[in-house]
Write a protein that holds these residues in place. Structure first.
Motif, PDB file in Angstrom:
ATOM      1  N   UNK A 194     -54.061  32.754  49.830  1.00 10.07           N
ATOM      2  CA  UNK A 194     -55.335  32.435  50.484  1.00 10.07           C
ATOM      3  C   UNK A 194     -56.125  31.411  49.670  1.00 10.07           C
ATOM      4  N   UNK A 195     -57.196  30.897  50.265  1.00 13.09           N
ATOM      5  CA  UNK A 195     -58.034  29.890  49.599  1.00 13.09           C
ATOM      6  C   UNK A 195     -57.541  28.520  50.015  1.00 13.09           C
ATOM      7  N   UNK A 196     -57.241  27.672  49.041  1.00 11.46           N
ATOM      8  CA  UNK A 196     -56.641  26.377  49.371  1.00 11.46           C
ATOM      9  C   UNK A 196     -55.167  26.618  49.684  1.00 11.46           C
ATOM     10  N   UNK A 197     -54.824  26.500  50.949  1.00 12.35           N
ATOM     11  CA  UNK A 197     -53.442  26.705  51.377  1.00 12.35           C
ATOM     12  C   UNK A 197     -52.880  25.331  51.754  1.00 12.35           C
ATOM     13  N   UNK A 198     -52.039  24.741  50.874  1.00 13.93           N
ATOM     14  CA  UNK A 198     -51.649  23.336  51.058  1.00 13.93           C
ATOM     15  C   UNK A 198     -50.950  23.013  52.380  1.00 13.93           C
ATOM     16  N   UNK A 199     -50.347  24.020  53.021  1.00 18.17           N
ATOM     17  CA  UNK A 199     -49.712  23.721  54.315  1.00 18.17           C
ATOM     18  C   UNK A 199     -50.751  23.409  55.392  1.00 18.17           C
ATOM     19  N   UNK A 200     -52.027  23.739  55.112  1.00 19.47           N
ATOM     20  CA  UNK A 200     -53.100  23.439  56.087  1.00 19.47           C
ATOM     21  C   UNK A 200     -53.891  22.202  55.683  1.00 19.47           C
ATOM     22  N   UNK A 201     -53.321  21.353  54.851  1.00 21.45           N
ATOM     23  CA  UNK A 201     -54.052  20.194  54.341  1.00 21.45           C
ATOM     24  C   UNK A 201     -54.603  19.299  55.463  1.00 21.45           C
ATOM     25  N   UNK A 202     -53.852  19.215  56.558  1.00 24.59           N
ATOM     26  CA  UNK A 202     -54.329  18.353  57.644  1.00 24.59           C
ATOM     27  C   UNK A 202     -55.509  18.963  58.393  1.00 24.59           C
ATOM     28  N   UNK A 203     -55.653  20.272  58.288  1.00 23.59           N
ATOM     29  CA  UNK A 203     -56.835  20.937  58.863  1.00 23.59           C
ATOM     30  C   UNK A 203     -58.016  20.784  57.897  1.00 23.59           C
ATOM     31  N   UNK A 204     -57.765  21.005  56.597  1.00 22.02           N
ATOM     32  CA  UNK A 204     -58.836  20.918  55.596  1.00 22.02           C
ATOM     33  C   UNK A 204     -59.300  19.473  55.388  1.00 22.02           C
ATOM     34  N   UNK A 205     -58.351  18.541  55.384  1.00 19.71           N
ATOM     35  CA  UNK A 205     -58.698  17.121  55.171  1.00 19.71           C
ATOM     36  C   UNK A 205     -58.791  16.715  53.715  1.00 19.71           C
ATOM     37  N   UNK A 206     -58.769  17.688  52.781  1.00 13.23           N
ATOM     38  CA  UNK A 206     -58.795  17.339  51.357  1.00 13.23           C
ATOM     39  C   UNK A 206     -58.341  18.562  50.557  1.00 13.23           C
ATOM     40  N   UNK A 207     -58.094  18.341  49.242  1.00 15.42           N
ATOM     41  CA  UNK A 207     -57.672  19.446  48.369  1.00 15.42           C
ATOM     42  C   UNK A 207     -58.862  20.033  47.615  1.00 15.42           C
ATOM     43  N   UNK A 208     -60.064  19.920  48.193  1.00 15.42           N
ATOM     44  CA  UNK A 208     -61.245  20.416  47.470  1.00 15.42           C
ATOM     45  C   UNK A 208     -61.299  21.961  47.482  1.00 15.42           C
ATOM     46  N   UNK A 209     -62.128  22.466  46.573  1.00 18.52           N
ATOM     47  CA  UNK A 209     -62.272  23.919  46.411  1.00 18.52           C
ATOM     48  C   UNK A 209     -62.664  24.581  47.736  1.00 18.52           C
ATOM     49  N   UNK A 210     -62.022  25.699  48.054  1.00 21.94           N
ATOM     50  CA  UNK A 210     -62.347  26.438  49.281  1.00 21.94           C
ATOM     51  C   UNK A 210     -63.279  27.613  48.929  1.00 21.94           C
ATOM     52  N   UNK A 211     -63.935  28.142  49.952  1.00 20.23           N
ATOM     53  CA  UNK A 211     -64.755  29.349  49.758  1.00 20.23           C
ATOM     54  C   UNK A 211     -66.054  29.106  49.019  1.00 20.23           C
ATOM     55  N   UNK A 212     -66.546  27.869  49.088  1.00 17.29           N
ATOM     56  CA  UNK A 212     -67.848  27.590  48.468  1.00 17.29           C
ATOM     57  C   UNK A 212     -68.953  28.041  49.435  1.00 17.29           C
ATOM     58  N   UNK A 213     -68.754  27.697  50.702  1.00 22.05           N
ATOM     59  CA  UNK A 213     -69.735  28.150  51.710  1.00 22.05           C
ATOM     60  C   UNK A 213     -69.513  29.636  51.997  1.00 22.05           C
ATOM     61  N   UNK A 214     -70.647  30.319  52.250  1.00 21.85           N
ATOM     62  CA  UNK A 214     -70.593  31.772  52.419  1.00 21.85           C
ATOM     63  C   UNK A 214     -69.626  32.196  53.531  1.00 21.85           C
ATOM     64  N   UNK A 215     -69.673  31.461  54.663  1.00 21.23           N
ATOM     65  CA  UNK A 215     -68.833  31.878  55.792  1.00 21.23           C
ATOM     66  C   UNK A 215     -67.351  31.815  55.408  1.00 21.23           C
ATOM     67  N   UNK A 216     -66.956  30.760  54.664  1.00 21.88           N
ATOM     68  CA  UNK A 216     -65.545  30.659  54.279  1.00 21.88           C
ATOM     69  C   UNK A 216     -65.198  31.692  53.198  1.00 21.88           C
ATOM     70  N   UNK A 217     -66.131  31.913  52.279  1.00 20.11           N
ATOM     71  CA  UNK A 217     -65.903  32.925  51.227  1.00 20.11           C
ATOM     72  C   UNK A 217     -65.711  34.301  51.881  1.00 20.11           C
ATOM     73  N   UNK A 218     -66.550  34.605  52.872  1.00 19.74           N
ATOM     74  CA  UNK A 218     -66.447  35.905  53.561  1.00 19.74           C
ATOM     75  C   UNK A 218     -65.098  36.033  54.271  1.00 19.74           C
TER      76      UNK A 218
END
Ligand code: KIV
Length: 275
Positions: free
Chosen positions: A149-173
């Motif tokens: 979980x977190x930065x899942x590289x297979x979803x890079x095209x959805x994320x658009x970058x390799x930046x840190x995940x779960x910074x925003x509360x909704x994503x952290x939750x």
């Protein structure tokens, strides 16, 4: 402080049970990636607990931009050669992009194929809630599953970058909820990639199963790095979570230059190196 090696010290073969005992006793768990036989032998000799044949092989072995092009057949090949070098560590094969997302039957068939053909001990797959059904079925038929979980590289095209995940509360939750769902589905451990240390701590404390962090801070139950990164083989890749234990790229280039110059200057081979 001495290295804490209580549970792992006398273990002949690392199993999911050993990993659970390690978490329960507070002993940190170690994992590194591997793609070949020789490195696998060295990792096992060093007494690493887990060896992940990561689909990072797409980046560090195949020279691709992302992990997406790695095929199931390539994963089977690399896991098989790693397996030959390992006696003690748990060997985990990473399920490749599109080998488990199409449907549960397809996923179960592909995971079974990987286990059968490689002799690995477990498989890893990325994703939360949407893979829970697959995880449950795999565990039921005897295939141990590690989540990611977190930065899942297979979803890079959805994320658009390799930046840190779960910074925003909704994503952290969401990451927190997904971790609980994966544990309930039967995962024996979960990789947490590139999330704030605070979230790594919260998830690690909430779960009974071990968390293995990469860029997820010191509170995870274990740590993983991509081996060519920690050996300093990829000079241009310098994220803060990678500690380089060697400068192997530089050392290899120096050795190659010295060999070339020795041959050109007729310093190699010498009489002693000849028959
Ligand atoms: O593919 C990989 O190497 C991984 C690790 C970064 C955990 O998934």
């Amino acid at each position: 402080m001495p290295v804490k090696r209580l549970i792992s010290k006398d273990v002949q073969h690392v199993t999911t049970k050993v990993l659970q005992l390690m978490k329960d006793s507070g002993e940190k768990i170690t994992m590194l990636t591997c793609y070949d036989y020789l490195t696998a032998k060295f990792l096992d000799a060093a007494k690493i607990e887990m060896i992940l044949v990561g689909d990072s092989l797409g980046n560090v072995v195949q020279g691709n931009e992302t992990t997406l092009p790695v095929t199931l057949e390539e994963m089977i090949y690399h896991t098989s050669i790693v397996r030959k070098g390992v006696e003690r560590a748990m060997v985990i094969a990473d399920m490749t992009f599109m080998s488990y997302q199409v449907g549960e039957d397809d996923a179960v068939r592909n995971c079974g194929k990987v286990m059968k053909l490689t002799g690995c001990d477990a498989i890893k797959m990325e994703g939360g809630d949407y893979i829970a059904g697959t995880v449950k079925r795999l565990v039921e038929i005897g295939i141990p599953v590690m989540g990611h979980l977190g930065l899942t590289p297979q979803s890079i095209n959805k994320f658009g970058s390799y930046k840190t995940r779960g910074i925003e509360k909704s994503e952290a939750d969401q990451i927190y909820k997904d971790a609980l769902i994966l544990e309930k589905a039967g995962c024996f451990a979960i990789v947490l990639e590139k999330i704030p240390a605070k979230l790594g701590k919260k998830v690690s404390e909430a779960l009974k199963i071990p968390t293995i962090g990469i860029g997820a801070g010191q509170y995870c139950d274990g740590q993983v790095l991509v081996t060519p990164d920690m050996l300093g083989m990829i000079e241009e890749f310098k994220p803060r979570f990678v500690r380089k234990y060697m400068t192997l790229a530089q050392d290899m280039k120096d050795a190659f230059r010295r060999y070339i110059s020795d041959v050109k200057e007729n310093k190699f081979p010498t009489k002693e190196e000849s028959y």
